[in-house]
Motif scaffolding. Structure first.
Motif, PDB file in Angstrom:
ATOM      1  N   LYS A 190      46.350  46.616  59.083  1.00  0.00           N
ATOM      2  CA  LYS A 190      45.676  47.436  58.145  1.00  0.00           C
ATOM      3  C   LYS A 190      45.063  46.622  57.056  1.00  0.00           C
ATOM      4  N   THR A 191      44.087  47.401  56.457  1.00  0.00           N
ATOM      5  CA  THR A 191      43.180  46.697  55.403  1.00  0.00           C
ATOM      6  C   THR A 191      43.969  46.782  54.146  1.00  0.00           C
ATOM      7  N   ALA A 192      43.432  45.957  52.966  1.00  0.00           N
ATOM      8  CA  ALA A 192      44.118  45.923  51.574  1.00  0.00           C
ATOM      9  C   ALA A 192      43.955  47.570  51.063  1.00  0.00           C
ATOM     10  N   LEU A 193      43.011  48.383  51.506  1.00  0.00           N
ATOM     11  CA  LEU A 193      42.745  49.824  50.894  1.00  0.00           C
ATOM     12  C   LEU A 193      43.743  50.702  51.532  1.00  0.00           C
ATOM     13  N   ASP A 194      44.397  50.214  52.894  1.00  0.00           N
ATOM     14  CA  ASP A 194      45.390  51.420  53.518  1.00  0.00           C
ATOM     15  C   ASP A 194      46.628  51.125  52.925  1.00  0.00           C
ATOM     16  N   MET A 195      47.036  50.393  51.818  1.00  0.00           N
ATOM     17  CA  MET A 195      48.260  50.277  51.319  1.00  0.00           C
ATOM     18  C   MET A 195      48.470  51.639  50.561  1.00  0.00           C
ATOM     19  N   PRO A 196      49.985  51.577  50.140  1.00  0.00           N
ATOM     20  CA  PRO A 196      50.385  52.574  49.071  1.00  0.00           C
ATOM     21  C   PRO A 196      49.457  52.629  47.952  1.00  0.00           C
ATOM     22  N   THR A 197      49.355  51.413  47.325  1.00  0.00           N
ATOM     23  CA  THR A 197      48.588  51.038  46.164  1.00  0.00           C
ATOM     24  C   THR A 197      47.340  49.908  46.194  1.00  0.00           C
ATOM     25  N   HIS A 198      46.239  50.306  45.821  1.00  0.00           N
ATOM     26  CA  HIS A 198      45.220  49.125  46.208  1.00  0.00           C
ATOM     27  C   HIS A 198      44.185  49.266  44.700  1.00  0.00           C
ATOM     28  N   VAL A 199      43.536  48.195  44.708  1.00  0.00           N
ATOM     29  CA  VAL A 199      42.441  48.140  43.731  1.00  0.00           C
ATOM     30  C   VAL A 199      41.135  48.927  44.210  1.00  0.00           C
ATOM     31  N   ASP A 200      40.925  50.058  43.188  1.00  0.00           N
ATOM     32  CA  ASP A 200      39.862  50.781  43.530  1.00  0.00           C
ATOM     33  C   ASP A 200      38.358  50.446  42.919  1.00  0.00           C
ATOM     34  N   HIS A 201      38.416  49.931  41.933  1.00  0.00           N
ATOM     35  CA  HIS A 201      37.254  49.671  41.029  1.00  0.00           C
ATOM     36  C   HIS A 201      37.293  48.542  39.979  1.00  0.00           C
ATOM     37  N   ALA A 202      36.310  48.250  39.462  1.00  0.00           N
ATOM     38  CA  ALA A 202      36.262  47.220  38.413  1.00  0.00           C
ATOM     39  C   ALA A 202      35.197  47.500  37.276  1.00  0.00           C
ATOM     40  N   HIS A 203      35.151  47.143  36.064  1.00  0.00           N
ATOM     41  CA  HIS A 203      34.454  47.615  35.330  1.00  0.00           C
ATOM     42  C   HIS A 203      34.126  46.523  34.203  1.00  0.00           C
ATOM     43  N   LEU A 204      32.839  46.115  34.175  1.00  0.00           N
ATOM     44  CA  LEU A 204      32.533  44.839  33.314  1.00  0.00           C
ATOM     45  C   LEU A 204      31.607  45.181  32.172  1.00  0.00           C
ATOM     46  N   ARG A 205      31.856  44.379  31.045  1.00  0.00           N
ATOM     47  CA  ARG A 205      30.734  44.924  29.885  1.00  0.00           C
ATOM     48  C   ARG A 205      29.941  43.550  30.020  1.00  0.00           C
ATOM     49  N   VAL A 206      28.640  43.750  29.980  1.00  0.00           N
ATOM     50  CA  VAL A 206      27.597  42.905  30.006  1.00  0.00           C
ATOM     51  C   VAL A 206      26.675  42.704  28.988  1.00  0.00           C
ATOM     52  N   GLY A 207      26.098  41.534  28.714  1.00  0.00           N
ATOM     53  CA  GLY A 207      24.858  41.247  27.940  1.00  0.00           C
ATOM     54  C   GLY A 207      23.471  41.913  28.285  1.00  0.00           C
ATOM     55  N   ASP A 208      23.341  41.664  29.426  1.00  0.00           N
ATOM     56  CA  ASP A 208      21.894  42.176  29.778  1.00  0.00           C
ATOM     57  C   ASP A 208      22.067  42.772  31.392  1.00  0.00           C
ATOM     58  N   THR A 245      28.482  48.098  32.076  1.00  0.00           N
ATOM     59  CA  THR A 245      27.938  48.509  30.887  1.00  0.00           C
ATOM     60  C   THR A 245      27.364  47.581  30.049  1.00  0.00           C
ATOM     61  N   GLU A 246      26.353  47.708  29.446  1.00  0.00           N
ATOM     62  CA  GLU A 246      25.415  47.019  28.601  1.00  0.00           C
ATOM     63  C   GLU A 246      26.095  46.954  27.308  1.00  0.00           C
ATOM     64  N   ALA A 247      26.688  45.739  26.662  1.00  0.00           N
ATOM     65  CA  ALA A 247      27.109  45.639  25.495  1.00  0.00           C
ATOM     66  C   ALA A 247      26.630  44.531  24.783  1.00  0.00           C
ATOM     67  N   LYS A 248      25.341  44.584  24.250  1.00  0.00           N
ATOM     68  CA  LYS A 248      24.560  43.686  23.669  1.00  0.00           C
ATOM     69  C   LYS A 248      25.215  43.309  22.396  1.00  0.00           C
ATOM     70  N   GLY A 249      25.270  42.001  22.236  1.00  0.00           N
ATOM     71  CA  GLY A 249      26.118  41.247  21.111  1.00  0.00           C
ATOM     72  C   GLY A 249      27.376  41.189  21.274  1.00  0.00           C
ATOM     73  N   ALA A 250      28.267  41.762  22.246  1.00  0.00           N
ATOM     74  CA  ALA A 250      29.533  41.480  22.557  1.00  0.00           C
ATOM     75  C   ALA A 250      29.904  40.019  22.722  1.00  0.00           C
ATOM     76  N   ALA A 251      30.949  39.848  22.116  1.00  0.00           N
ATOM     77  CA  ALA A 251      31.362  38.519  21.996  1.00  0.00           C
ATOM     78  C   ALA A 251      31.908  38.008  23.527  1.00  0.00           C
ATOM     79  N   PRO A 252      31.336  36.767  23.794  1.00  0.00           N
ATOM     80  CA  PRO A 252      31.833  36.556  25.253  1.00  0.00           C
ATOM     81  C   PRO A 252      33.122  36.008  25.298  1.00  0.00           C
TER      82      PRO A 252
END
Length: 296
Positions: A16-34, A71-78
């Motif tokens: 089976k693949t990673a997504l066929d398991m009882p729990t799996h990672v579905d999504h990631a969300h990054l804050r970016v400057g540009d 998500t754009e976050a101009k000026g966010a601290a790296p």
């Protein structure tokens, strides 16, 4: 180079693949400057496509399935190198030919790679996006070829991956982008200490501890090698992540049943971790200040 423990037994697991398991990672969300630059990079280099857009953000994915929100976050601290947060987001491709095809595309595009490893259970290539967010592109070996130890863990290692041999196998024609079954196979985090990570991911969220390295633990469900990894290689004893920092804003773990979700929420309540719930989804900050969404 790290070697795996000497295998003393092997118990083949279902294919089976990673997504066929009882729990799996579905999504990631990054804050970016540009936003425009980073989104174009993920589309051109990783082959993701735009699914939804707004003036301040964009959701990218494969075959219409959302994988990554920017998500754009101009000026966010790296994110400082030693802060809790993202080590890498791992994009799982279906097989070795798909990995070879992506490698050839990356080579022809002049992408700088940061490393490549054979982990026994998988073959992985490492790089970073233009704002330094870590990425792994990998393929799993057949689960029938994984070696399980008597304690239920899986034998993993970090050995050299022959990139030249992989490149030589690739179809050198035009790259058609990531295959439709591409997904986020796992997410690897920087945390402050391993005992807290073991407690949080195993005892609270219900994942199994599948492997350990010095300074790192690997957690999964369904006897997958790992859906979440946590290490202290750069972030040992670091304080909580600052709110609004660039980099990983949130990631999503999806449970296959509401019962699993409810059990995790009850454990979070016992830990007195504040949770905001809306139907079959709940949002929280993990012990290191990293956003986490759990859903069923």
């Amino acid at each position: 180079m790290m070697t795996a423990p000497h295998p003393v037994s092997s118990r083949p697991a279902p294919a089976k693949t990673a997504l066929d398991m009882p729990t799996h990672v579905d999504h990631a969300h990054l804050r970016v400057g540009d936003l425009a630059m980073v989104s174009a990079w993920y589309q051109t280099i990783l082959g993701l496509t735009a699914i939804d857009s707004s003036p301040s953000g964009q959701t990218l994915g494969v075959a219409g399935r959302p994988l990554l929100t920017l998500t754009e976050a101009k000026g966010a601290a790296p994110q400082p190198r030693q802060a809790p947060g993202l080590f890498h987001t791992a994009f799982l491709v279906p097989d070795r030919p798909a990995l070879a095809a992506w490698l050839a595309h990356a080579a022809h595009a002049g992408v700088a790679l940061q490393g490549a490893s054979d982990h026994l259970v998988s073959e992985a290539i490492y790089l970073a996006d233009p704002e330094g967010n870590g990425i792994e592109v990998y393929r799993d070996r057949s689960r029938a070829d994984w070696t399980y130890l008597p304690d239920g863990k899986v034998a993993m290692a970090t050995e050299r991956l022959d990139l030249q041999a992989l490149y030589d196998e690739a179809d050198k024609g035009p790259w058609g982008g990531m295959q439709p079954s591409t997904a986020i196979g796992h997410i690897h985090l920087q945390v402050s200490d391993i005992p807290t990570a073991d407690h949080f991911f195993r005892d609270v969220l219900g994942l199994d501890l599948m492997a350990t390295y010095p300074g790192a633990s690997f957690f999964a469900s369904g006897r997958y090698h790992h859906h979440v990894a946590a290490n202290i290689w750069n972030s040992r004893r670091a304080g909580p992540r600052s709110a609004g920092m660039a980099g990983l804003a949130e990631y999503t773990l999806r449970f296959d049943t509401t019962e699993r979700l409810d059990a995790a929420l009850a454990a979070l309540d016992r830990m007195e971790i504040a949770v905001t719930r809306s139907g079959r989804t709940a949002s929280l900050l993990d012990p290191w200040g990293i956003g986490l969404r759990v859903s069923a």
